[in-house]
Design a protein around this motif. Structure first.
Motif, PDB file in Angstrom:
ATOM      1  N   GLU A  48     -41.739  27.438  41.667  1.00  0.00           N
ATOM      2  CA  GLU A  48     -42.862  26.843  42.394  1.00  0.00           C
ATOM      3  C   GLU A  48     -43.184  25.445  41.861  1.00  0.00           C
ATOM      4  N   LYS A  51     -40.596  23.081  43.307  1.00  0.00           N
ATOM      5  CA  LYS A  51     -40.896  22.859  44.726  1.00  0.00           C
ATOM      6  C   LYS A  51     -42.090  21.914  44.886  1.00  0.00           C
ATOM      7  N   THR A  52     -43.117  22.091  44.076  1.00  0.00           N
ATOM      8  CA  THR A  52     -44.301  21.237  44.152  1.00  0.00           C
ATOM      9  C   THR A  52     -43.959  19.791  43.793  1.00  0.00           C
ATOM     10  N   VAL A  54     -41.134  18.296  44.189  1.00  0.00           N
ATOM     11  CA  VAL A  54     -40.396  17.747  45.333  1.00  0.00           C
ATOM     12  C   VAL A  54     -41.362  17.453  46.480  1.00  0.00           C
ATOM     13  N   ASP A  55     -42.246  18.408  46.799  1.00  0.00           N
ATOM     14  CA  ASP A  55     -43.188  18.244  47.909  1.00  0.00           C
ATOM     15  C   ASP A  55     -44.084  17.015  47.734  1.00  0.00           C
ATOM     16  N   TYR A  56     -44.448  16.704  46.492  1.00  0.00           N
ATOM     17  CA  TYR A  56     -45.326  15.570  46.228  1.00  0.00           C
ATOM     18  C   TYR A  56     -44.565  14.290  45.896  1.00  0.00           C
ATOM     19  N   GLY A  57     -43.258  14.317  46.070  1.00  0.00           N
ATOM     20  CA  GLY A  57     -42.459  13.123  45.875  1.00  0.00           C
ATOM     21  C   GLY A  57     -42.322  12.675  44.428  1.00  0.00           C
ATOM     22  N   GLN A  58     -42.598  13.551  43.491  1.00  0.00           N
ATOM     23  CA  GLN A  58     -42.469  13.200  42.077  1.00  0.00           C
ATOM     24  C   GLN A  58     -41.012  13.197  41.628  1.00  0.00           C
ATOM     25  N   ARG A  60     -36.808  13.665  43.413  1.00  0.00           N
ATOM     26  CA  ARG A  60     -36.025  13.770  44.649  1.00  0.00           C
ATOM     27  C   ARG A  60     -35.566  15.207  44.852  1.00  0.00           C
ATOM     28  N   GLU A  61     -35.453  15.585  46.088  1.00  0.00           N
ATOM     29  CA  GLU A  61     -34.964  16.922  46.402  1.00  0.00           C
ATOM     30  C   GLU A  61     -33.463  16.977  46.131  1.00  0.00           C
TER      31      GLU A  61
END
Length: 161
Positions: A48, A51-52, A54-58, A60-61
């Motif tokens: 998690e 994923k967080t 990545v979701d917040y752009g901290q 790269r995916e």
């Protein structure tokens, strides 16, 4: 994830009270060690966190990196380390190193943030190391200038500049 393993290892080892690990790791082991996080939960929490980020752009995916990290902390080696006795002390930061980071970030007259979760004993021992830590910091600063910081500490939270 290291914090989970560190907290778990100190729960298993029951280190001396001077470290105040019961309070330090109450977020990992529950209030007074009442509900320690299980191994499977620790792996889920890390997934998690990735994923967080990545979701917040901290970060790269990168599916492969996330998969490798997740399988590493959810695999048989990690499971073997989870309940291993004798690991708590190996994770401890020495009073000297606490002093170096303390002085480098705050100087002598400011107490480190509560998020460091240092016991009173650790603070006292780190203060004893201040003279040697100052010498070490001075020797490092003579070698080359530090890189520009891309992040700065705001209160107890690290943010991008």
């Amino acid at each position: 994830m290291t914090g989970f393993f560190y907290g778990r290892n100190c729960y298993v080892d029951q280190e001396p009270a001077k470290y105040n690990d019961v309070v330090r790791f109450d977020d990992v082991n529950g209030k007074d060690g009442s509900k320690p996080i299980e191994f499977d939960e620790s792996a889920l929490i890390l997934a998690e966190v990735i994923k967080t980020l990545v979701d917040y752009g901290q970060v790269r995916e990168q599916a492969l990196a996330a998969e490798i990290i997740s399988s590493g902390v959810d695999g048989p080696i990690a499971a073997g380390l989870w309940n291993r006795q004798g690991n708590c002390g190996a994770h401890r930061v020495t009073p000297f190193h606490i002093a170096v980071v303390w002085l480098s970030n705050f100087g002598e007259n400011v107490t480190p943030p509560k998020t460091w979760k240092l016991s009173e004993w650790e603070k006292a021992e780190a203060r004893k190391e201040f003279p040697r830590a100052w010498q070490h910091i001075k020797s490092l600063s003579q070698q080359q200038p530090p890189p520009d910081r891309k992040r700065k500490l705001l209160g107890d939270t690290m943010v991008r500049s």
